[in-house]
Design a protein around this motif. Structure first.
Motif, PDB file in Angstrom:
ATOM      1  N   VAL A  49       0.860  -1.187   0.000  1.00  0.00           N
ATOM      2  CA  VAL A  49       0.000   0.000   0.000  1.00  0.00           C
ATOM      3  C   VAL A  49       0.894   1.234   0.000  1.00  0.00           C
ATOM      4  N   PRO A  50       0.410   2.357  -0.568  1.00  0.00           N
ATOM      5  CA  PRO A  50       1.240   3.573  -0.604  1.00  0.00           C
ATOM      6  C   PRO A  50       1.507   4.105   0.801  1.00  0.00           C
ATOM      7  N   VAL A  51       2.779   4.214   1.162  1.00  0.00           N
ATOM      8  CA  VAL A  51       3.162   4.738   2.469  1.00  0.00           C
ATOM      9  C   VAL A  51       4.253   5.782   2.287  1.00  0.00           C
ATOM     10  N   ARG A  52       4.487   6.534   3.339  1.00  0.00           N
ATOM     11  CA  ARG A  52       5.436   7.642   3.258  1.00  0.00           C
ATOM     12  C   ARG A  52       6.861   7.173   3.048  1.00  0.00           C
ATOM     13  N   SER A  53       7.175   5.951   3.545  1.00  0.00           N
ATOM     14  CA  SER A  53       8.528   5.418   3.428  1.00  0.00           C
ATOM     15  C   SER A  53       8.480   3.904   3.362  1.00  0.00           C
ATOM     16  N   ASP A  54       9.381   3.318   2.567  1.00  0.00           N
ATOM     17  CA  ASP A  54       9.495   1.866   2.494  1.00  0.00           C
ATOM     18  C   ASP A  54      10.429   1.307   3.563  1.00  0.00           C
ATOM     19  N   LEU A  55      10.959   2.163   4.426  1.00  0.00           N
ATOM     20  CA  LEU A  55      11.852   1.695   5.480  1.00  0.00           C
ATOM     21  C   LEU A  55      11.064   1.026   6.602  1.00  0.00           C
ATOM     22  N   ALA A  56      11.618  -0.055   7.128  1.00  0.00           N
ATOM     23  CA  ALA A  56      11.059  -0.725   8.300  1.00  0.00           C
ATOM     24  C   ALA A  56      12.149  -1.593   8.908  1.00  0.00           C
ATOM     25  N   ALA A  57      11.968  -1.945  10.179  1.00  0.00           N
ATOM     26  CA  ALA A  57      12.911  -2.829  10.861  1.00  0.00           C
ATOM     27  C   ALA A  57      12.205  -4.162  11.082  1.00  0.00           C
ATOM     28  N   VAL A 170       5.216  -5.606  12.458  1.00  0.00           N
ATOM     29  CA  VAL A 170       4.909  -4.643  11.396  1.00  0.00           C
ATOM     30  C   VAL A 170       3.832  -5.252  10.493  1.00  0.00           C
ATOM     31  N   THR A 171       2.805  -4.462  10.206  1.00  0.00           N
ATOM     32  CA  THR A 171       1.745  -4.915   9.301  1.00  0.00           C
ATOM     33  C   THR A 171       1.413  -3.798   8.317  1.00  0.00           C
ATOM     34  N   ARG A 175       1.523   0.422   8.942  1.00  0.00           N
ATOM     35  CA  ARG A 175       2.352   1.289   8.101  1.00  0.00           C
ATOM     36  C   ARG A 175       1.497   2.369   7.441  1.00  0.00           C
ATOM     37  N   LEU A 176       0.323   1.964   6.958  1.00  0.00           N
ATOM     38  CA  LEU A 176      -0.572   2.933   6.332  1.00  0.00           C
ATOM     39  C   LEU A 176      -1.070   3.934   7.362  1.00  0.00           C
ATOM     40  N   GLY A 177      -1.442   3.461   8.548  1.00  0.00           N
ATOM     41  CA  GLY A 177      -1.959   4.352   9.575  1.00  0.00           C
ATOM     42  C   GLY A 177      -0.951   5.404   9.998  1.00  0.00           C
ATOM     43  N   HIS A 178       0.294   5.003  10.262  1.00  0.00           N
ATOM     44  CA  HIS A 178       1.308   5.973  10.685  1.00  0.00           C
ATOM     45  C   HIS A 178       1.723   6.886   9.539  1.00  0.00           C
ATOM     46  N   SER A 179       1.620   6.393   8.323  1.00  0.00           N
ATOM     47  CA  SER A 179       1.897   7.246   7.176  1.00  0.00           C
ATOM     48  C   SER A 179       0.861   8.362   7.080  1.00  0.00           C
ATOM     49  N   LEU A 180      -0.417   7.992   7.241  1.00  0.00           N
ATOM     50  CA  LEU A 180      -1.487   8.978   7.158  1.00  0.00           C
ATOM     51  C   LEU A 180      -1.476   9.939   8.351  1.00  0.00           C
ATOM     52  N   LEU A 181      -1.069   9.446   9.518  1.00  0.00           N
ATOM     53  CA  LEU A 181      -0.976  10.308  10.695  1.00  0.00           C
ATOM     54  C   LEU A 181       0.162  11.322  10.588  1.00  0.00           C
TER      55      LEU A 181
END
Length: 386
Positions: A49-57, A170-171, A175-181
């Protein structure tokens, strides 16, 4: 350690086991070494899904193609078994309680999971725990609150041992929720840096085996740390935004100090929540100034989310383990991504290389959505204030 156990009060809480699963690995000693060297588990993790960043741990040992529910179970079970082995105790021993903390676990993405308690119940069954586990869901403070709850059960005499867990994954929905926030960075997580602009999601599990000093003495258990005190407070400022005054954070720390025989002057190191969002970093800076003042004397401050990501409900236990390691080895790891501290930060930050910890006691802080703020006060065994 033997002297500590012999002199501790019967209702004292000691840490006899630690275990974790992290984006940098699953060995406490090896991951700690990596943190001291400035290693990071943050990587490119393309999103569907479109998110602000593709980075994750991401934890590399559990396949991403498994459902979030299954992944969280595997991460949890592995970390608990490691901590139990470290403590030398069985999950089905007399007087043991299992307390599991998380935020939303995999529920936002997995409609087949009926409740936030389901994962805890299944984890307990898989581990062979004979009773009904307790489940804590206080957002990002859930892991810390599992320790707080365990301490209360031990101090009240209701339990002799509490296996305190924080676990999260991470789900796509998170990721989408924190991107939108707008809480997610589009670059890198830089806690307390002048360029900070958000966090990177992470995942994992941290487990602390908490035990009464009397019970630990009775089985000659080695001790990693003493839990001197714990405190919580809720600022009730909003669903996501914290109270900028930091009053609730200060209150949580003061409550952790109350009855410990210690004062703020005894704190040598702080594991900060350090999400890298400008709002959270500003609140922590304000709180630390009120608690410890400014200047050369006072605790060194570090944070590990730049290396391990923000693991939400797991971060409290993971970061408590890092604080215990910092006290054990007298070193605080460098803050990943921190180069130029934000204006007005009141305390010494661990930058570039490990910083000496000038004392034997420290505080681990977690600040959760909904205003859940928790402080855990630990001391190194034999470090004074027994």
């Amino acid at each position: 350690m033997k002297d500590l156990i012999e002199s501790a009060l019967p209702d004292s809480c000691v840490v006899t086991g630690m275990g974790w699963v992290t984006p940098l690995g699953n060995s406490v000693s090896e991951v700690w070494s990596d943190l001291l060297k400035g290693e990071s588990g943050v990587q490119e993790a393309p999103s569907d899904v479109p998110v602000r960043s593709d980075l994750a741990a991401i934890v590399p040992t559990v396949p991403l193609n498994e459902s979030p529910h299954v992944r969280q179970l595997e991460i949890t079970i592995s970390a608990v078994n490691s901590a139990l082995a470290d403590a030398g105790i069985s999950i089905d021993a007399d007087g043991v309680e299992l307390i599991l903390g998380t935020s939303y676990a995999g529920n936002l993405d997995d409609p087949e999971v009926p409740s936030l308690y389901e994962w805890a119940q299944q984890a307990a069954e898989r581990l062979g725990f004979p009773g009904a586990p307790l489940c804590v869901t206080t957002a990002c403070s859930a892991g810390s609150d599992s320790i707080l709850m365990g301490a209360e059960l031990i101090r009240s005499g209701r339990r002799a041992v509490c296996v305190c867990v924080g676990s999260d994954v991470v789900t796509p929905a998170k990721r989408l929720g924190h991107s939108l926030l707008g809480t997610m960075t589009d670059e890198a997580l830089r806690s307390f840096d002048s360029r900070h602009n958000g966090m990177v999601l992470g995942e994992g599990a941290g487990v602390i085996v908490l035990e009464s000093a009397a019970h630990a003495r009775g089985r000659s258990a080695p001790v990693h740390a003493i839990l001197r005190g714990e405190g919580s407070a809720n600022d009730a400022a909003g669903m996501t935004a914290p109270d900028p005054s930091g009053t609730s954070v200060v209150l949580a720390v003061e409550r952790s100090l109350a009855g410990s025989g210690m004062s703020a002057d005894d704190i040598a190191v702080v594991s900060a929540h350090g999400t890298g969002t400008p709002v959270n970093d500003a609140v922590e800076a304000t709180s630390l100034r009120k608690l410890f003042g400014s200047g050369e004397h006072g605790p060194v401050v570090y944070g590990t989310k730049g290396a391990l990501g923000h693991s939400l409900g797991a971060c409290g236990t993971i970061e408590a383990i890092t604080l215990i390691k910092a006290l054990e080895e007298g070193l605080a790891p460098p803050v990943q991504g921190l180069e130029t501290p934000m204006d007005g930060f009141p305390r010494q930050l661990s930058i570039g290389s490990p910083s000496p910890v000038p004392g034997s006691s420290g505080v681990s802080l977690t600040l959760g959505f909904g205003g859940f703020n928790t402080a855990l006060l630990f001391s190194r065994p034999g470090g004074g204030h027994e």
